[in-house]
Design a protein around this motif. Structure first.
Motif, mmCIF file in Angstrom:
data_model
loop_
_atom_site.group_PDB
_atom_site.id
_atom_site.type_symbol
_atom_site.label_atom_id
_atom_site.label_comp_id
_atom_site.label_asym_id
_atom_site.label_seq_id
_atom_site.Cartn_x
_atom_site.Cartn_y
_atom_site.Cartn_z
ATOM 1 N N ILE A 302 0.849 -1.204 0.000
ATOM 2 C CA ILE A 302 0.000 0.000 0.000
ATOM 3 C C ILE A 302 0.882 1.251 0.000
ATOM 4 C CG2 ILE A 302 -1.718 1.275 1.344
ATOM 5 C CD1 ILE A 302 -2.652 -1.574 2.391
ATOM 6 N N LYS A 303 1.959 1.171 0.767
ATOM 7 C CA LYS A 303 2.888 2.305 0.802
ATOM 8 C C LYS A 303 3.620 2.451 -0.540
ATOM 9 C CE LYS A 303 6.178 4.487 3.805
ATOM 10 N NZ LYS A 303 7.110 4.319 4.925
ATOM 11 N N ARG A 304 4.055 1.335 -1.097
ATOM 12 C CA ARG A 304 4.750 1.369 -2.394
ATOM 13 C C ARG A 304 3.856 1.979 -3.472
ATOM 14 N NH1 ARG A 304 4.833 -3.983 -3.740
ATOM 15 N NH2 ARG A 304 3.059 -3.457 -5.036
ATOM 16 N N ALA A 305 2.559 1.704 -3.386
ATOM 17 C CA ALA A 305 1.625 2.262 -4.371
ATOM 18 C C ALA A 305 1.572 3.786 -4.273
ATOM 19 C CB ALA A 305 0.238 1.663 -4.163
ATOM 20 N N GLY A 306 1.903 4.337 -3.104
ATOM 21 C CA GLY A 306 1.926 5.802 -3.004
ATOM 22 C C GLY A 306 1.267 6.376 -1.769
ATOM 23 N N ALA A 307 0.762 5.520 -0.877
ATOM 24 C CA ALA A 307 0.127 6.040 0.337
ATOM 25 C C ALA A 307 1.201 6.576 1.274
ATOM 26 C CB ALA A 307 -0.682 4.955 1.040
ATOM 27 N N ARG A 308 0.990 7.770 1.798
ATOM 28 C CA ARG A 308 1.914 8.307 2.799
ATOM 29 C C ARG A 308 1.671 7.649 4.156
ATOM 30 N NH1 ARG A 308 4.531 7.800 5.317
ATOM 31 N NH2 ARG A 308 5.694 8.985 6.762
ATOM 32 N N PHE A 309 0.393 7.399 4.488
ATOM 33 C CA PHE A 309 0.092 6.633 5.696
ATOM 34 C C PHE A 309 -1.150 5.784 5.487
ATOM 35 C CE2 PHE A 309 -1.862 10.831 6.540
ATOM 36 C CZ PHE A 309 -3.139 10.482 6.959
ATOM 37 N N ILE A 310 -1.357 4.866 6.440
ATOM 38 C CA ILE A 310 -2.369 3.833 6.256
ATOM 39 C C ILE A 310 -3.213 3.694 7.515
ATOM 40 C CG2 ILE A 310 -2.728 1.381 5.739
ATOM 41 C CD1 ILE A 310 0.290 1.518 4.627
ATOM 42 N N LEU A 311 -4.517 3.723 7.354
ATOM 43 C CA LEU A 311 -5.407 3.404 8.464
ATOM 44 C C LEU A 311 -5.533 1.892 8.502
ATOM 45 C CD1 LEU A 311 -6.206 6.315 7.305
ATOM 46 C CD2 LEU A 311 -8.310 6.017 8.596
ATOM 47 N N THR A 312 -5.176 1.291 9.633
ATOM 48 C CA THR A 312 -5.208 -0.159 9.714
ATOM 49 C C THR A 312 -5.519 -0.642 11.121
ATOM 50 O OG1 THR A 312 -3.872 -2.190 9.605
ATOM 51 C CG2 THR A 312 -2.656 -0.127 9.851
ATOM 52 N N TYR A 313 -6.384 -1.649 11.199
ATOM 53 C CA TYR A 313 -6.714 -2.251 12.490
ATOM 54 C C TYR A 313 -5.517 -3.015 13.053
ATOM 55 C CZ TYR A 313 -11.296 -0.924 10.857
ATOM 56 O OH TYR A 313 -12.347 -0.181 10.369
ATOM 57 N N HIS A 314 -4.519 -3.234 12.225
ATOM 58 C CA HIS A 314 -3.294 -3.910 12.662
ATOM 59 C C HIS A 314 -2.224 -2.921 13.136
ATOM 60 C CE1 HIS A 314 -4.484 -7.727 10.407
ATOM 61 N NE2 HIS A 314 -3.963 -8.219 11.500
ATOM 62 N N ALA A 315 -2.590 -1.658 13.307
ATOM 63 C CA ALA A 315 -1.577 -0.629 13.568
ATOM 64 C C ALA A 315 -0.668 -0.962 14.758
ATOM 65 C CB ALA A 315 -2.244 0.729 13.785
#
Ligand code: PBG
Length: 327
Positions: A302-315
């Motif tokens: 997801i980051k490689r695709a271009g997201a600067r940050f990610i909302l995730t239940y696994h945080a």
């Protein structure tokens, strides 16, 4: 040049080399941790379709937020389940609602943690739609002032970032104007700009008790077939004042993340949604998938695709795993 002079395996020979040439790395600063907040005290409820995820009363949400902060997570996003629902969703903008109370308690418990709030009506309306109903339809313009009032109420409670997820046209502008008018010009807007009408939200609707009672969300959320339209959605939200734009879901929409990141200069967020979490959990519980490896690989993608940050239940777990790996 080509084989045999050129051998791409050379740079894969050791972990040292692989680390040196690695293009993307995960960092605890990449994650936002979603929390579900219910009214009451000292109360938790399990979410069946999301093993490991709980609904918590504001006091316990604050404890969990502090735990996340201690693990290195920089931000949480709050979803509220109100004490009661009505056709207009009026509990969304009550200053004594669970989200508003949780924001204040989290700010006390972990002052440095960034607190984001989801701004939507679907958890608050008795029909479960993200706006109000007029003549049997979700009425765009009548929903805007209610969404803006909700965002202002969250800002008043101390939210740093408000995140409209309703997909009404014009809501970013309406929220920006209302925040500025009320003296909250410092509060940022993270818009769910390209939010698709996705079956991957299924488990969330159990967690947030927000399933529509009739119809579906396809008149306001995007058609999964459309990629170019996402660029229009993002352009409008940026023009209306979005500080950060989000693509949601994440894994099935990496092309959209990449296209948005290539085209726009604002930070891009992605939401690894409840269904993505549930699939991995189910596979792991069955013994078919290595949860840790699959989660970290997915987040990296997801980051490689271009997201600067990610909302995730696994945080929180992801932060722990990264620390263990010494990354
Ligand atoms: C509220 C909202 C939803 C999600 C985030 N905000 C559900 C929906 O639109 O039906 C989904 C998050 C997830 O699935 O993890 N509108």
């Amino acid at each position: 040049m080509g084989f045999p002079e050129q051998r791409l395996r050379r740079l894969r020979e050791s972990e040292g080399l692989r680390r040196l040439v690695r293009e993307v790395r995960l960092d605890p600063a990449d994650f936002v941790y979603p929390l579900f907040v219910v009214a009451g005290r000292d109360r938790t409820e399990a979410v069946e379709a999301m093993p490991g995820v709980l609904r918590r009363s504001p006091d316990l949400a604050a404890g969990e937020a502090r735990r996340a902060h201690e693990a290195g997570v920089p931000a949480v996003i709050l979803f509220g389940l109100p004490a009661s629902k009505d056709p207009e969703g009026s509990h969304a903008w009550r200053d004594d609602g669970p989200v508003q109370e949780a924001v204040a308690r989290i700010k006390d418990a972990a002052p440095e943690l960034v607190v984001m709030t989801d701004v939507c009506l679907c958890q608050y309306t008795d029909h479960g739609h993200c706006g109000v109903i007029r003549d049997g339809r979700v009425d765009n313009d009548a929903s805007l002032e209610r969404l803006a009032a909700t965002a202002v109420s969250h800002a008043r409670a101390g939210a740093d970032v408000v995140a409209p997820s309703d997909m009404m046209d014009g809501r970013v502008g309406a929220i920006r104007r209302a925040l500025d008018q009320e003296g909250y010009s410092q509060v940022a807007i993270l818009s769910y700009a390209a939010k698709y009408a996705s079956a991957f939200y299924g488990p969330f609707r159990e967690a947030a008790d927000s399933a529509p009672r009739f119809g579906d969300r396809r008149t306001y959320q995007m058609d999964p077939a459309n990629g170019r339209e996402a660029l229009q959605e993002v352009a409008l939200d940026v023009q209306e004042g979005a500080d950060i734009v989000m693509v949601k879901p994440a894994l099935a929409y990496l092309d959209v993340i990449a296209a948005v990141a290539a085209r726009f200069d604002v930070p891009v967020a992605a939401y690894a949604v409840s269904g993505e979490y549930a699939m991995i959990k189910a596979g792991a519980q069955a013994g078919w998938l290595d949860e840790r490896a699959v989660v970290l690989e997915s987040l990296l993608a997801i980051k490689r695709a271009g997201a600067r940050f990610i909302l995730t239940y696994h945080a929180v777990e992801a932060c722990r795993w990264l620390e263990e790996d010494g990354l």
